[in-house]
Scaffold this motif. Sequence first.
Motif, PDB file in Angstrom:
ATOM      1  N   ILE A  73       0.847  -1.194   0.000  1.00 39.93           N
ATOM      2  CA  ILE A  73       0.000   0.000   0.000  1.00 39.93           C
ATOM      3  C   ILE A  73       0.881   1.243   0.000  1.00 39.93           C
ATOM      4  O   ILE A  73       1.845   1.322   0.749  1.00 39.93           O
ATOM      5  CB  ILE A  73      -0.911   0.066   1.248  1.00 39.93           C
ATOM      6  CG1 ILE A  73      -1.793  -1.179   1.359  1.00 39.93           C
ATOM      7  CG2 ILE A  73      -1.765   1.337   1.244  1.00 39.93           C
ATOM      8  CD1 ILE A  73      -2.523  -1.300   2.693  1.00 39.93           C
ATOM      9  N   ASN A  74       0.527   2.206  -0.821  1.00 41.24           N
ATOM     10  CA  ASN A  74       1.066   3.559  -0.754  1.00 41.24           C
ATOM     11  C   ASN A  74       0.000   4.467  -1.349  1.00 41.24           C
ATOM     12  O   ASN A  74      -0.157   4.522  -2.571  1.00 41.24           O
ATOM     13  CB  ASN A  74       2.375   3.722  -1.514  1.00 41.24           C
ATOM     14  CG  ASN A  74       2.868   5.160  -1.462  1.00 41.24           C
ATOM     15  OD1 ASN A  74       2.730   5.826  -0.437  1.00 41.24           O
ATOM     16  ND2 ASN A  74       3.412   5.646  -2.560  1.00 41.24           N
ATOM     17  N   GLY A  75      -0.746   5.143  -0.483  1.00 45.29           N
ATOM     18  CA  GLY A  75      -1.790   6.016  -0.998  1.00 45.29           C
ATOM     19  C   GLY A  75      -2.662   6.569   0.106  1.00 45.29           C
ATOM     20  O   GLY A  75      -2.492   6.254   1.284  1.00 45.29           O
ATOM     21  N   PRO A  76      -3.610   7.413  -0.291  1.00 44.56           N
ATOM     22  CA  PRO A  76      -4.543   7.954   0.698  1.00 44.56           C
ATOM     23  C   PRO A  76      -5.367   6.808   1.277  1.00 44.56           C
ATOM     24  O   PRO A  76      -5.762   5.887   0.565  1.00 44.56           O
ATOM     25  CB  PRO A  76      -5.408   8.924  -0.116  1.00 44.56           C
ATOM     26  CG  PRO A  76      -5.298   8.448  -1.529  1.00 44.56           C
ATOM     27  CD  PRO A  76      -3.939   7.830  -1.661  1.00 44.56           C
ATOM     28  N   ALA A  77      -5.581   6.851   2.579  1.00 43.32           N
ATOM     29  CA  ALA A  77      -6.327   5.792   3.260  1.00 43.32           C
ATOM     30  C   ALA A  77      -7.818   6.096   3.270  1.00 43.32           C
ATOM     31  O   ALA A  77      -8.228   7.253   3.170  1.00 43.32           O
ATOM     32  CB  ALA A  77      -5.813   5.656   4.698  1.00 43.32           C
ATOM     33  N   LEU A  78      -8.612   5.064   3.414  1.00 50.33           N
ATOM     34  CA  LEU A  78     -10.047   5.266   3.580  1.00 50.33           C
ATOM     35  C   LEU A  78     -10.347   5.849   4.956  1.00 50.33           C
ATOM     36  O   LEU A  78     -11.398   6.432   5.170  1.00 50.33           O
ATOM     37  CB  LEU A  78     -10.800   3.955   3.354  1.00 50.33           C
ATOM     38  CG  LEU A  78     -10.686   3.405   1.925  1.00 50.33           C
ATOM     39  CD1 LEU A  78     -11.387   2.054   1.816  1.00 50.33           C
ATOM     40  CD2 LEU A  78     -11.233   4.386   0.909  1.00 50.33           C
TER      41      LEU A  78
END
Length: 188
Positions: free
Chosen positions: A82-87
């Motif tokens: 994972i590398n990104g904006p989280a929910l």
Amino acid sequence: MHVKNRWADRAGGAVVAAFAVAGLIAVPVSAADAVTTVQDGAPKPGETSFATCPEGTQLVGGGYRLDPGTADAGGPSEYLEINGPALRARSWSAKLRAGTVRAFALCDRTSAPTRTVAGEAKRDGEVSYVECPAGTGVIAGGFAGTPLTTDRGDVADVVATNAPSGNGWAAARKEGWTTALALCRDAS
């Protein structure tokens, strides 16, 4: 959680002031204090690291750093899941399969509200795409998923796409599963 003024390391806000004077951004000089960087304070091996923006700020970007001493960092059996904006509200996330990674979030107290949206999981080179909802625009994005691995557990895959696309985000691995994540900001 560790919070640091993003501009404190850069000429005490002179960079923002120079852009404002040049007309490149329409913000007062005091807005240099509006942007902060937050990092996860205690990531654990193999767990998702979350960097969460403080109340009153909006997530506007993020990233990650492998912690020194991460076992097998860059080795054939370690990979970024994972590398990104989280929910999770106002958070950036990062996760290695087994090692330690530290998530960073870029937070802005003057930004319009932001939200994360996720695309459908795709595999075998198919592109996962997510469109920002009406009335919002994409400002960042990333991916979540797992690569194809060999019988020995070595990675036999690569993230082939991780980029903005239209008013959304696209992500794909050559072989494994991938979900696109988009950070969308309300129109002002």
